[in-house]
Design a protein around this motif. Structure first.
Motif, mmCIF file in Angstrom:
data_model
loop_
_atom_site.group_PDB
_atom_site.id
_atom_site.type_symbol
_atom_site.label_atom_id
_atom_site.label_comp_id
_atom_site.label_asym_id
_atom_site.label_seq_id
_atom_site.Cartn_x
_atom_site.Cartn_y
_atom_site.Cartn_z
ATOM 1 N N LYS A 21 -8.908 -64.184 63.846
ATOM 2 C CA LYS A 21 -8.884 -64.546 62.108
ATOM 3 C C LYS A 21 -6.949 -64.404 62.388
ATOM 4 O O LYS A 21 -6.561 -65.047 62.145
ATOM 5 C CB LYS A 21 -8.535 -64.262 61.047
ATOM 6 C CG LYS A 21 -9.290 -65.084 59.718
ATOM 7 C CD LYS A 21 -9.987 -64.468 58.744
ATOM 8 C CE LYS A 21 -9.345 -62.878 58.529
ATOM 9 N NZ LYS A 21 -10.568 -62.816 57.240
ATOM 10 N N PHE A 81 -4.124 -68.033 62.309
ATOM 11 C CA PHE A 81 -2.600 -67.822 61.731
ATOM 12 C C PHE A 81 -1.242 -67.793 62.123
ATOM 13 O O PHE A 81 -0.145 -68.595 61.455
ATOM 14 C CB PHE A 81 -2.754 -66.410 60.342
ATOM 15 C CG PHE A 81 -4.153 -67.238 58.976
ATOM 16 C CD1 PHE A 81 -3.633 -68.181 57.929
ATOM 17 C CD2 PHE A 81 -4.795 -66.923 59.408
ATOM 18 C CE1 PHE A 81 -4.289 -69.071 57.157
ATOM 19 C CE2 PHE A 81 -5.552 -66.687 58.325
ATOM 20 C CZ PHE A 81 -5.874 -67.724 57.297
ATOM 21 N N ILE A 136 -1.144 -70.764 63.890
ATOM 22 C CA ILE A 136 -0.222 -72.105 62.099
ATOM 23 C C ILE A 136 0.537 -71.924 62.252
ATOM 24 O O ILE A 136 1.743 -73.065 61.613
ATOM 25 C CB ILE A 136 -1.163 -71.649 61.312
ATOM 26 C CG1 ILE A 136 -3.011 -72.374 61.086
ATOM 27 C CG2 ILE A 136 -1.163 -72.304 59.296
ATOM 28 C CD1 ILE A 136 -3.502 -71.656 60.059
ATOM 29 N N GLU A 137 1.571 -70.914 62.207
ATOM 30 C CA GLU A 137 2.756 -70.327 61.548
ATOM 31 C C GLU A 137 3.764 -70.749 62.633
ATOM 32 O O GLU A 137 5.122 -71.800 62.249
ATOM 33 C CB GLU A 137 3.549 -69.287 61.317
ATOM 34 C CG GLU A 137 3.004 -67.996 60.441
ATOM 35 C CD GLU A 137 3.180 -66.570 60.532
ATOM 36 O OE1 GLU A 137 3.858 -66.476 61.914
ATOM 37 O OE2 GLU A 137 2.586 -65.608 60.429
ATOM 38 N N GLN A 183 -2.000 -76.673 55.394
ATOM 39 C CA GLN A 183 -3.406 -75.793 55.182
ATOM 40 C C GLN A 183 -4.432 -77.533 54.420
ATOM 41 O O GLN A 183 -3.736 -77.199 53.827
ATOM 42 C CB GLN A 183 -3.824 -75.122 54.473
ATOM 43 C CG GLN A 183 -3.294 -74.136 55.820
ATOM 44 C CD GLN A 183 -4.153 -72.895 55.512
ATOM 45 O OE1 GLN A 183 -3.141 -71.515 55.246
ATOM 46 N NE2 GLN A 183 -5.326 -73.037 54.980
ATOM 47 N N THR A 225 -9.162 -74.618 53.942
ATOM 48 C CA THR A 225 -8.762 -73.507 53.771
ATOM 49 C C THR A 225 -10.312 -72.723 52.954
ATOM 50 O O THR A 225 -11.555 -72.502 53.316
ATOM 51 C CB THR A 225 -8.618 -73.437 51.818
ATOM 52 O OG1 THR A 225 -8.560 -71.823 51.171
ATOM 53 C CG2 THR A 225 -9.679 -73.890 51.432
#
Length: 259
Positions: free
Chosen positions: A127, A131, A134-135, A244, A247
Motif C-alpha cells: 500500500k 502512494f 502516486i507522489e 486522487q 480513495t
C-alpha cells in the motif's frame, strides 16, 4: 501522445471512482473467516447496481464475475467461488464500474482476521508503494518515474514486483493508454501531462517475482506459492501533485473494517 481528459470527463470518472471506493468498503465489511469469496462478489454486485452502475468486469473478455477476489498466492484476477476464507488469509478485491459511459477501477487487499507479521508487512509495504507511485505522477514526469518509485520502495523491504502486469489509463474504456508498469527507470516511458487519468496498481510478491497463469486462463499466481498483495487507485496527473479520484477512506475510516 496520450490525450488528457477534460474536466467534464474527470468529473464523471470521479463519480465512478467514488462508487468503486464505497463498494470496496462494503466488501471490507463482509470479509471474515467463514465467508465465501462468492459472497463478496454478491455484496459488491448488489451495491454497484443499487447505485445505478454496472459491474464492468462481469463478462469482460468472458470474465465470469462482478469482481476479482484473489486469495493468498493469487496475484490478480481470482474467480469468486465457494472457497471459504479462513483466519490468516488475505484477499484482494479488485472492482470495476461503468456509470454514465465512463469507468471506475480500484483494488484493496484485506486481511482475514489476524495475519502473521510477514503478511502484515507485505500489505503495509504494498500500500505504501502505491502512494510512492502516486507522489511521482505529476506533470513533467514519465511513467518510468512512477514505476521506479514503486519498485525501489517495495524491493527495499525484500519484496518483489510483478512485471507481467501493470496499471493503465482509464476513461470510456476500462483499459486505456498509457500502460503504467510498477518497475522502471526514472526519465523513461510516457510523458505525463495535465489531465491524464491513470490507475496505479502495485502487485507485490512476498517471495520471488515469478508468476504463472492458472488453467482457467485468468488467475495469475506466484510461482513460489507465497502471498501477493494488490492495491489500486485512480488519479489525475496535475501540476505538482496527483489528484486522487478513488480513495481508501471509506475502508480505513470505518471502525468495523479490519485493514
Amino acid at each position: 501522445m496520450v490525450e488528457p481528459k477534460t474536466e467534464e470527463e474527470i468529473a464523471l470518472l470521479r463519480e465512478n471512482a467514488i462508487i468503486v471506493s464505497k463498494t470496496l468498503a462494503e466488501v471490507g465489511k463482509t470479509v471474515a473467516p467463514g465467508v465465501t469469496t462468492k459472497e463478496l462478489n454478491r455484496v459488491a454486485e448488489t451495491f454497484i447496481r443499487d447505485n445505478g452502475a454496472i459491474p464492468s468486469f462481469l463478462g469482460f473478455d468472458g470474465f465470469p464475475a462482478a469482481i476479482c477476489t484473489s486469495v493468498n498466492d493469487c496475484v490478480v484476477h481470482g474467480f469468486p467461488s465457494d472457497y471459504v476464507l479462513k483466519e490468516g488469509d488475505i484477499v484482494s478485491a479488485d472492482i470495476g464500474t461503468l456509470y454514465k459511459g465512463y469507468n471506475g477501477d480500484s483494488a484493496y487487499t484485506f486481511p482475514v482476521g489476524e495475519v502473521d507479521a510477514e503478511t502484515r508487512k507485505l500489505l503495509d509495504v504494498t500500500k505504501a508503494s502505491l502512494f510512492k507511485g502516486i507522489e511521482a505522477a505529476v506533470v513533467g514526469a514519465r511513467t518510468g518515474d512512477i514505476g521506479y518509485a514503486v519498485q525501489t520502495y517495495a524491493e527495499s523491504f525484500g519484496f518483489s514486483v510483478v512485471r507481467e502486469l501493470e496499471g493503465h489509463g482509464i476513461g470510456r474504456e476500462m483499459h486505456e493508454q498509457p500502460g503504467v508498469p510498477n518497475y522502471g527507470r526514472r526519465g523513461k516511458g510516457t510523458h505525463l501531462v495535465n489531465g491524464m487519468v491513470i490507475c496505479i496498481e502495485p502487485m507485490i510478491n512476498a517471495g520471488g517475482r515469478g508468476v504463472y497463469l492458472a488453467r482457467n486462463g485468468w488467475e495469475v499466481r506466484t510461482a513460489d506459492r507465497r502471498n501477493a498483495a494488490h492495491y489500486e487507485l485512480t488519479v489525475v496527473v496535475r501540476h505538482g501533485f496527483a489528484e486522487q479520484l478513488s480513495t481508501f477512506d471509506f475502508i480505513e475510516k470505518d471502525p468495523t473494517i479490519k485493514f
